[in-house]
Scaffold this motif. Structure first.
Motif, PDB file in Angstrom:
ATOM      1  N   GLY A  53       0.796  -1.211   0.000  1.00 48.86           N
ATOM      2  CA  GLY A  53       0.000   0.000   0.000  1.00 48.86           C
ATOM      3  C   GLY A  53       0.826   1.257   0.000  1.00 48.86           C
ATOM      4  O   GLY A  53       2.032   1.241  -0.256  1.00 48.86           O
ATOM      5  N   PHE A  54       0.169   2.374   0.320  1.00 48.02           N
ATOM      6  CA  PHE A  54       0.867   3.658   0.341  1.00 48.02           C
ATOM      7  C   PHE A  54       0.085   4.652   1.180  1.00 48.02           C
ATOM      8  O   PHE A  54      -1.121   4.485   1.426  1.00 48.02           O
ATOM      9  N   ILE A  55       0.806   5.674   1.643  1.00 46.59           N
ATOM     10  CA  ILE A  55       0.234   6.728   2.468  1.00 46.59           C
ATOM     11  C   ILE A  55       0.491   8.060   1.786  1.00 46.59           C
ATOM     12  O   ILE A  55       1.622   8.347   1.374  1.00 46.59           O
ATOM     13  N   VAL A  56      -0.549   8.873   1.673  1.00 54.72           N
ATOM     14  CA  VAL A  56      -0.476  10.135   0.935  1.00 54.72           C
ATOM     15  C   VAL A  56      -0.486  11.313   1.903  1.00 54.72           C
ATOM     16  O   VAL A  56      -1.366  11.420   2.762  1.00 54.72           O
ATOM     17  N   GLY A  57       0.506  12.190   1.769  1.00 57.85           N
ATOM     18  CA  GLY A  57       0.542  13.432   2.530  1.00 57.85           C
ATOM     19  C   GLY A  57       0.244  14.614   1.628  1.00 57.85           C
ATOM     20  O   GLY A  57      -0.069  14.450   0.437  1.00 57.85           O
ATOM     21  N   ASP A  58       0.358  15.818   2.162  1.00 60.69           N
ATOM     22  CA  ASP A  58       0.106  17.013   1.358  1.00 60.69           C
ATOM     23  C   ASP A  58       1.198  17.243   0.320  1.00 60.69           C
ATOM     24  O   ASP A  58       0.954  17.865  -0.721  1.00 60.69           O
ATOM     25  N   LYS A  59       2.396  16.740   0.610  1.00 58.52           N
ATOM     26  CA  LYS A  59       3.543  16.988  -0.272  1.00 58.52           C
ATOM     27  C   LYS A  59       3.867  15.798  -1.154  1.00 58.52           C
ATOM     28  O   LYS A  59       4.152  15.943  -2.341  1.00 58.52           O
ATOM     29  N   CYS A  60       3.822  14.579  -0.580  1.00 61.43           N
ATOM     30  CA  CYS A  60       4.274  13.409  -1.340  1.00 61.43           C
ATOM     31  C   CYS A  60       3.728  12.121  -0.739  1.00 61.43           C
ATOM     32  O   CYS A  60       2.947  12.143   0.221  1.00 61.43           O
ATOM     33  N   VAL A  61       4.163  11.011  -1.317  1.00 64.97           N
ATOM     34  CA  VAL A  61       3.610   9.689  -1.005  1.00 64.97           C
ATOM     35  C   VAL A  61       4.714   8.761  -0.519  1.00 64.97           C
ATOM     36  O   VAL A  61       5.828   8.751  -1.070  1.00 64.97           O
ATOM     37  N   ALA A  62       4.403   7.945   0.483  1.00 62.03           N
ATOM     38  CA  ALA A  62       5.284   6.863   0.920  1.00 62.03           C
ATOM     39  C   ALA A  62       4.653   5.534   0.539  1.00 62.03           C
ATOM     40  O   ALA A  62       3.529   5.229   0.956  1.00 62.03           O
ATOM     41  N   VAL A  63       5.366   4.767  -0.269  1.00 64.81           N
ATOM     42  CA  VAL A  63       4.932   3.419  -0.634  1.00 64.81           C
ATOM     43  C   VAL A  63       5.447   2.452   0.430  1.00 64.81           C
ATOM     44  O   VAL A  63       6.596   2.554   0.861  1.00 64.81           O
ATOM     45  N   ILE A  64       4.599   1.541   0.866  1.00 66.07           N
ATOM     46  CA  ILE A  64       5.003   0.561   1.875  1.00 66.07           C
ATOM     47  C   ILE A  64       5.006  -0.825   1.250  1.00 66.07           C
ATOM     48  O   ILE A  64       3.958  -1.395   0.945  1.00 66.07           O
ATOM     49  N   ASP A  65       6.205  -1.308   1.022  1.00 64.79           N
ATOM     50  CA  ASP A  65       6.489  -2.556   0.316  1.00 64.79           C
ATOM     51  C   ASP A  65       6.040  -2.448  -1.137  1.00 64.79           C
ATOM     52  O   ASP A  65       5.054  -1.786  -1.458  1.00 64.79           O
ATOM     53  N   SER A  66       6.792  -3.093  -2.011  1.00 69.76           N
ATOM     54  CA  SER A  66       6.618  -2.851  -3.445  1.00 69.76           C
ATOM     55  C   SER A  66       6.072  -4.034  -4.219  1.00 69.76           C
ATOM     56  O   SER A  66       5.760  -3.904  -5.397  1.00 69.76           O
ATOM     57  N   GLY A  67       5.960  -5.209  -3.559  1.00 70.27           N
ATOM     58  CA  GLY A  67       5.348  -6.343  -4.231  1.00 70.27           C
ATOM     59  C   GLY A  67       6.273  -7.502  -4.501  1.00 70.27           C
ATOM     60  O   GLY A  67       7.489  -7.416  -4.335  1.00 70.27           O
ATOM     61  N   GLY A  68       5.676  -8.607  -4.933  1.00 66.09           N
ATOM     62  CA  GLY A  68       6.403  -9.850  -5.116  1.00 66.09           C
ATOM     63  C   GLY A  68       6.958 -10.075  -6.500  1.00 66.09           C
ATOM     64  O   GLY A  68       7.578 -11.109  -6.759  1.00 66.09           O
ATOM     65  N   SER A  69       6.753  -9.115  -7.408  1.00 65.66           N
ATOM     66  CA  SER A  69       7.276  -9.235  -8.761  1.00 65.66           C
ATOM     67  C   SER A  69       7.462  -7.840  -9.337  1.00 65.66           C
ATOM     68  O   SER A  69       6.825  -6.880  -8.872  1.00 65.66           O
TER      69      SER A  69
END
Length: 304
Positions: A53-69
Motif C-alpha cells: 500500500g501507500f500513504i499520501v501526505g500534502d507533499k508526497c507519497v510513501a509506498v510501503i512494500d513494493s510487491g512480489g514481482s
C-alpha cells in the motif's frame, strides 16, 4: 515493433506501461491498501502474496512494500498515480522477503528514497543471489541484481519522515519475524502498519527469533491503535485482541520446545510432535510449521 521508454534508469516497454493499476482501498484517510490472498508463492501467483500500500501526505507519497514481482511493482505505481497527483518520495521496505521487495525497481527514479531497517542491506546482500537464482523456477518471474535495491536511508532505532502535514514514525525492531523488521506508525490516523510482524489467518512464519517476536508483541500490545495493518490478512481495529492468536501460537510453540529440550528430545522428534494442536487454526500450516519448529529449536537449544 516494440517501443522502450526510459524512466529514471528503468526500461519500460509499452506492455509494462499498460499494466493495470493494482486494486487498492482507502481504509483510512490517505491510507491505501492492497490485500493479497494466502497462498504459497509459486508460478501461478508469481510471489504476489503480501499486503502492500501507500500513504499520501500534502507533499508526497510513501509506498510501503513494493510487491512480489516487478510487474506488481508497476501495478502498485499505477495505483498511486490513479489515487493522487502527489509524487512518490519514499519506498519503505518492511523487511527482506521477496514478496515485499521485488517490485522496487518500478519506483527507482529521481526524488525517490528507499528506507529500511539498518540490517536490511546486509540481508539483501547475503540472500540476494539465492533469491534471484530461484525466482524464475519457483515464481516464473525474471529478476536480477537491479531488482534488489538496498535502502538509501537506514533506520537504526526510530526515524520520522514527513509527507507534508503527515508524519510517519518508522521503528526498527529487534529480531522477530526476521532480523530486519520495520513498522510504520501514522499519527494522523493512529494507524500502525506492522507488515509481517503480524499474521492473521496465515500461519506466522519465523525467520528471525521466536523469543524476540514474542517480546516485540508484548511491547506492542500495551499500546492502543485505531487500525493495525498486517503483512498477511485483513486490517484490524480490535487491537490488541487481534494479535492474541499469533501470540498464543508462538508462546505455546516456545514452551513445548523448551519442555522437549529438557526431556532430551531431538530436533527430529520436535519437528514431528511440537505444535500439532495448532494445525486447524492456521492456513498454510503444512507449508510453514515444520520450518518454524526447526528455527525455534535451534534458537532455544542454546538458552542458558
Amino acid at each position: 515493433m516494440k517501443f522502450l521508454i526510459f524512466i529514471g534508469g528503468l526500461v519500460l516497454s509499452q506492455a509494462s506501461l499498460a499494466v493495470s493499476a493494482l486494486p487498492v482501498s482507502q481504509i483510512a484517510p490517505g491510507i491505501y491498501f492492497h490485500q493479497s490472498a494466502h497462498h504459497w508463492p509459486d508460478q501461478h501467483n508469481h510471489g504476489e502474496i503480501a499486503n502492500l500500500g501507500f500513504i499520501v501526505g500534502d507533499k508526497c507519497v510513501a509506498v510501503i512494500d513494493s510487491g512480489g514481482s516487478p510487474q506488481q511493482g508497476i501495478a502498485l505505481r499505477n495505483a498511486v498515480k490513479q489515487a493522487t497527483d502527489k509524487p512518490i518520495c519514499y519506498v519503505i521496505n518492511t523487511h527482506v522477503h521477496p514478496d515485499h521487495i521485488y517490485g522496487n525497481l518500478a519506483f527507482k527514479q529521481p526524488g525517490v528514497q528507499f528506507i529500511g531497517h539498518y540490517k536490511l542491506a546486509r540481508a539483501m546482500a547475503s540472500r540476494g543471489n539465492h533469491y534471484l537464482g530461484r525466482a524464475a523456477e519457483l515464481l516464473d518471474i525474471h529478476v536480477n541484481q537491479d531488482n534488489i535495491i538496498p535502502p538509501d536511508l537506514q533506520v537504526k532505532d526510530q526515524m520520522r519522515v514527513n509527507l507534508g502535514n503527515r508524519e510517519l514514525l518508522l521503528t526498527a525492531h529487534a529480531s522477530a519475524h526476521t532480523d530486519n523488521d520495520l513498522s510504520i506508525y501514522d499519527k494522523t490516523t493512529n494507524t500502525l502498519w506492522l507488515a509481517d510482524l503480524l499474521f492473521l489467518e496465515h500461519i506466522p512464519v519465523i525467520d528471525g527469533s521466536i523469543k524476540g517476536w514474542i517480546a516485540e508483541l508484548e511491547k506492542l500490545e500495551k499500546n492502543h491503535y485505531q487500525l493495525v495493518i498486517p503483512g498477511h490478512g485483513k486490517p484490524v481495529q480490535n487491537w490488541p485482541a487481534a494479535m492474541q492468536a499469533q501470540k498464543t501460537y508462538l508462546t505455546s510453540l516456545r514452551n513445548e520446545i523448551r519442555n522437549m529440550l529438557k526431556q532430551g528430545k531431538t530436533l527430529e522428534q520436535a519437528v514431528d510432535q511440537a505444535g500439532l494442536n495448532a494445525k486447524g487454526d492456521w492456513q498454510l500450516y503444512d507449508e510453514f510449521h515444520r520450518k518454524n519448529v526447526t528455527i525455534a529449536y535451534a534458537e532455544l537449544e542454546w538458552e542458558d
